[in-house]
Design a protein around this motif. Structure first.
Motif, mmCIF file in Angstrom:
data_model
loop_
_atom_site.group_PDB
_atom_site.id
_atom_site.type_symbol
_atom_site.label_atom_id
_atom_site.label_comp_id
_atom_site.label_asym_id
_atom_site.label_seq_id
_atom_site.Cartn_x
_atom_site.Cartn_y
_atom_site.Cartn_z
ATOM 1 N N VAL A 21 -13.672 10.742 19.593
ATOM 2 C CA VAL A 21 -14.161 11.864 20.387
ATOM 3 C C VAL A 21 -15.556 11.511 20.889
ATOM 4 O O VAL A 21 -16.395 11.038 20.125
ATOM 5 N N MET A 22 -15.791 11.734 22.169
ATOM 6 C CA MET A 22 -17.134 11.554 22.736
ATOM 7 C C MET A 22 -17.698 12.928 23.031
ATOM 8 O O MET A 22 -17.058 13.744 23.705
ATOM 9 N N LEU A 23 -18.905 13.187 22.516
ATOM 10 C CA LEU A 23 -19.557 14.482 22.679
ATOM 11 C C LEU A 23 -20.869 14.331 23.424
ATOM 12 O O LEU A 23 -21.583 13.351 23.240
ATOM 13 N N ASP A 24 -21.191 15.344 24.239
ATOM 14 C CA ASP A 24 -22.515 15.351 24.847
ATOM 15 C C ASP A 24 -23.469 16.127 23.936
ATOM 16 O O ASP A 24 -23.073 16.596 22.866
ATOM 17 N N THR A 25 -24.717 16.280 24.332
ATOM 18 C CA THR A 25 -25.724 16.907 23.475
ATOM 19 C C THR A 25 -25.459 18.393 23.233
ATOM 20 O O THR A 25 -26.030 18.976 22.314
ATOM 21 N N ASP A 26 -24.604 19.013 24.028
ATOM 22 C CA ASP A 26 -24.213 20.408 23.811
ATOM 23 C C ASP A 26 -22.921 20.501 23.000
ATOM 24 O O ASP A 26 -22.330 21.578 22.901
ATOM 25 N N PHE A 27 -22.478 19.382 22.470
ATOM 26 C CA PHE A 27 -21.255 19.265 21.677
ATOM 27 C C PHE A 27 -19.994 19.572 22.485
ATOM 28 O O PHE A 27 -18.984 19.999 21.951
ATOM 29 N N ARG A 28 -20.077 19.322 23.778
ATOM 30 C CA ARG A 28 -18.900 19.454 24.625
ATOM 31 C C ARG A 28 -18.134 18.125 24.546
ATOM 32 O O ARG A 28 -18.722 17.052 24.512
ATOM 33 N N ILE A 29 -16.832 18.244 24.537
ATOM 34 C CA ILE A 29 -15.974 17.068 24.428
ATOM 35 C C ILE A 29 -15.884 16.404 25.800
ATOM 36 O O ILE A 29 -15.384 16.998 26.747
ATOM 37 N N ARG A 30 -16.402 15.176 25.903
ATOM 38 C CA ARG A 30 -16.394 14.440 27.163
ATOM 39 C C ARG A 30 -15.145 13.571 27.287
ATOM 40 O O ARG A 30 -14.633 13.364 28.376
ATOM 41 N N ALA A 31 -14.682 13.052 26.171
ATOM 42 C CA ALA A 31 -13.473 12.225 26.154
ATOM 43 C C ALA A 31 -12.888 12.303 24.750
ATOM 44 O O ALA A 31 -13.612 12.500 23.783
ATOM 45 N N VAL A 32 -11.578 12.161 24.694
ATOM 46 C CA VAL A 32 -10.890 12.208 23.412
ATOM 47 C C VAL A 32 -9.612 11.388 23.542
ATOM 48 O O VAL A 32 -8.982 11.390 24.592
ATOM 49 N N ASN A 33 -9.274 10.647 22.500
ATOM 50 C CA ASN A 33 -8.044 9.850 22.590
ATOM 51 C C ASN A 33 -6.861 10.625 22.015
ATOM 52 O O ASN A 33 -7.022 11.649 21.348
ATOM 53 N N SER A 34 -5.678 10.118 22.254
ATOM 54 C CA SER A 34 -4.460 10.827 21.871
ATOM 55 C C SER A 34 -4.292 10.944 20.356
ATOM 56 O O SER A 34 -3.625 11.865 19.886
ATOM 57 N N SER A 35 -4.913 10.062 19.599
ATOM 58 C CA SER A 35 -4.795 10.145 18.138
ATOM 59 C C SER A 35 -5.432 11.407 17.566
ATOM 60 O O SER A 35 -5.093 11.831 16.465
ATOM 61 N N MET A 36 -6.334 12.019 18.304
ATOM 62 C CA MET A 36 -6.960 13.253 17.814
ATOM 63 C C MET A 36 -5.978 14.423 17.830
ATOM 64 O O MET A 36 -6.212 15.429 17.169
ATOM 65 N N GLY A 37 -4.876 14.274 18.530
ATOM 66 C CA GLY A 37 -3.885 15.345 18.581
ATOM 67 C C GLY A 37 -3.361 15.746 17.215
ATOM 68 O O GLY A 37 -3.111 16.916 16.953
ATOM 69 N N LYS A 38 -3.242 14.780 16.306
ATOM 70 C CA LYS A 38 -2.737 15.095 14.964
ATOM 71 C C LYS A 38 -3.713 15.955 14.179
ATOM 72 O O LYS A 38 -3.314 16.698 13.298
ATOM 73 N N TRP A 39 -4.981 15.857 14.505
ATOM 74 C CA TRP A 39 -5.984 16.637 13.769
ATOM 75 C C TRP A 39 -6.068 18.082 14.273
ATOM 76 O O TRP A 39 -6.487 18.958 13.534
ATOM 77 N N ILE A 40 -5.720 18.283 15.529
ATOM 78 C CA ILE A 40 -5.858 19.638 16.081
ATOM 79 C C ILE A 40 -4.536 20.310 16.385
ATOM 80 O O ILE A 40 -4.472 21.512 16.612
ATOM 81 N N GLY A 41 -3.461 19.549 16.413
ATOM 82 C CA GLY A 41 -2.143 20.121 16.616
ATOM 83 C C GLY A 41 -1.878 20.634 18.014
ATOM 84 O O GLY A 41 -1.069 21.541 18.197
ATOM 85 N N GLU A 42 -2.543 20.079 18.991
ATOM 86 C CA GLU A 42 -2.274 20.439 20.381
ATOM 87 C C GLU A 42 -2.607 19.255 21.276
ATOM 88 O O GLU A 42 -3.292 18.334 20.860
ATOM 89 N N PRO A 43 -2.110 19.282 22.515
ATOM 90 C CA PRO A 43 -2.382 18.156 23.419
ATOM 91 C C PRO A 43 -3.894 17.986 23.643
ATOM 92 O O PRO A 43 -4.609 18.964 23.861
ATOM 93 N N VAL A 44 -4.339 16.741 23.587
ATOM 94 C CA VAL A 44 -5.769 16.486 23.742
ATOM 95 C C VAL A 44 -6.252 16.775 25.162
ATOM 96 O O VAL A 44 -7.436 17.043 25.369
ATOM 97 N N SER A 45 -5.343 16.761 26.118
ATOM 98 C CA SER A 45 -5.745 17.055 27.499
ATOM 99 C C SER A 45 -6.286 18.482 27.640
ATOM 100 O O SER A 45 -7.046 18.775 28.554
ATOM 101 N N GLU A 46 -5.942 19.341 26.691
ATOM 102 C CA GLU A 46 -6.369 20.740 26.729
ATOM 103 C C GLU A 46 -7.795 20.941 26.218
ATOM 104 O O GLU A 46 -8.335 22.042 26.359
ATOM 105 N N ILE A 47 -8.382 19.931 25.580
ATOM 106 C CA ILE A 47 -9.681 20.164 24.941
ATOM 107 C C ILE A 47 -10.862 19.478 25.620
ATOM 108 O O ILE A 47 -12.000 19.725 25.247
ATOM 109 N N VAL A 48 -10.612 18.635 26.595
ATOM 110 C CA VAL A 48 -11.721 17.975 27.291
ATOM 111 C C VAL A 48 -12.576 19.028 27.989
ATOM 112 O O VAL A 48 -12.061 19.981 28.564
ATOM 113 N N ASP A 49 -13.889 18.870 27.909
ATOM 114 C CA ASP A 49 -14.898 19.774 28.465
ATOM 115 C C ASP A 49 -15.037 21.090 27.707
ATOM 116 O O ASP A 49 -15.722 21.995 28.160
ATOM 117 N N LYS A 50 -14.422 21.197 26.526
ATOM 118 C CA LYS A 50 -14.586 22.391 25.696
ATOM 119 C C LYS A 50 -15.576 22.093 24.581
ATOM 120 O O LYS A 50 -15.817 20.950 24.216
#
Length: 178
Positions: free
Chosen positions: A20-49
């Motif tokens: 996971v790549m985070l900016d200084t405001d802790f916004r998700i700038r990039a995330v790989n598909s392996s993070m899906g197992k940790w959150i249980g949803e498609p990673v495409s839904e969490i970029v910029d959140k």
């Protein structure tokens, strides 16, 4: 440069560990598909959140918690987090690394998330077995030392290596004398 970018993209998307790549405001700038197992949803839904909204209370890992110290100190940080239940625990190691601009200011943080559940459960089992062996050894030593019978051991050369209280009483020699 195009080959290098493709190479980086292949690694980023195919590595088993979460990234996971985070900016200084802790916004998700990039995330790989392996993070899906940790959150249980498609990673495409969490970029910029906001990472805290995605991971706090929804996952056994929180990249924000690892990145916080890295943003404050500019130094890498490694933490271990436990999730799951007592019956089925999960463990993750989160390693946060700073990305700095040309002035040395931290502008982003890359967090690697590795599932270390098997390692931790194995470690716990080894500690449990070690404690069990230690208790058994102490128990047996107590029985031998306090036995009314003479119990003497020796090495292959016939040198006495142990001599209990029963042997002292029966043969009349102290352990040191024997």
């Amino acid at each position: 440069i195009a080959d290098r970018e493709k190479f980086t993209e292949v690694i980023f998307e195919n590595i088993r560990d979460g990234i996971v790549m985070l900016d200084t405001d802790f916004r998700i700038r990039a995330v790989n598909s392996s993070m899906g197992k940790w959150i249980g949803e498609p990673v495409s839904e969490i970029v910029d959140k906001d990472c805290r909204e995605i991971f706090h209370d929804r996952s056994s890992v929180c990249p924000h918690c690892a990145a916080l110290s890295t943003f404050e100190t500019g130094e890498p940080n490694v933490i271990t987090q436990k999730g799951g239940s007592d019956d089925s625990p999960s463990f993750a190691e989160l390693s946060a690394y700073p990305v700095k601009d040309e002035t040395g200011r931290v502008i982003e943080c890359v967090v690697f998330v590795q599932d270390i559940t098997d390692r931790m459960l194995c470690h716990d089992e080894v500690l449990r077995l070690y404690n069990e062996v230690t208790q058994t050894k102490e128990y047996l030593e107590g029985i031998i030392e306090n036995s009314a019978d003479a119990i003497v051991t020796s090495d292959l050369s016939g040198i006495i290596t142990s001599w209990n209280k029963g042997a002292e009483r029966i043969y009349g020699f102290t352990k040191e004398e024997a």
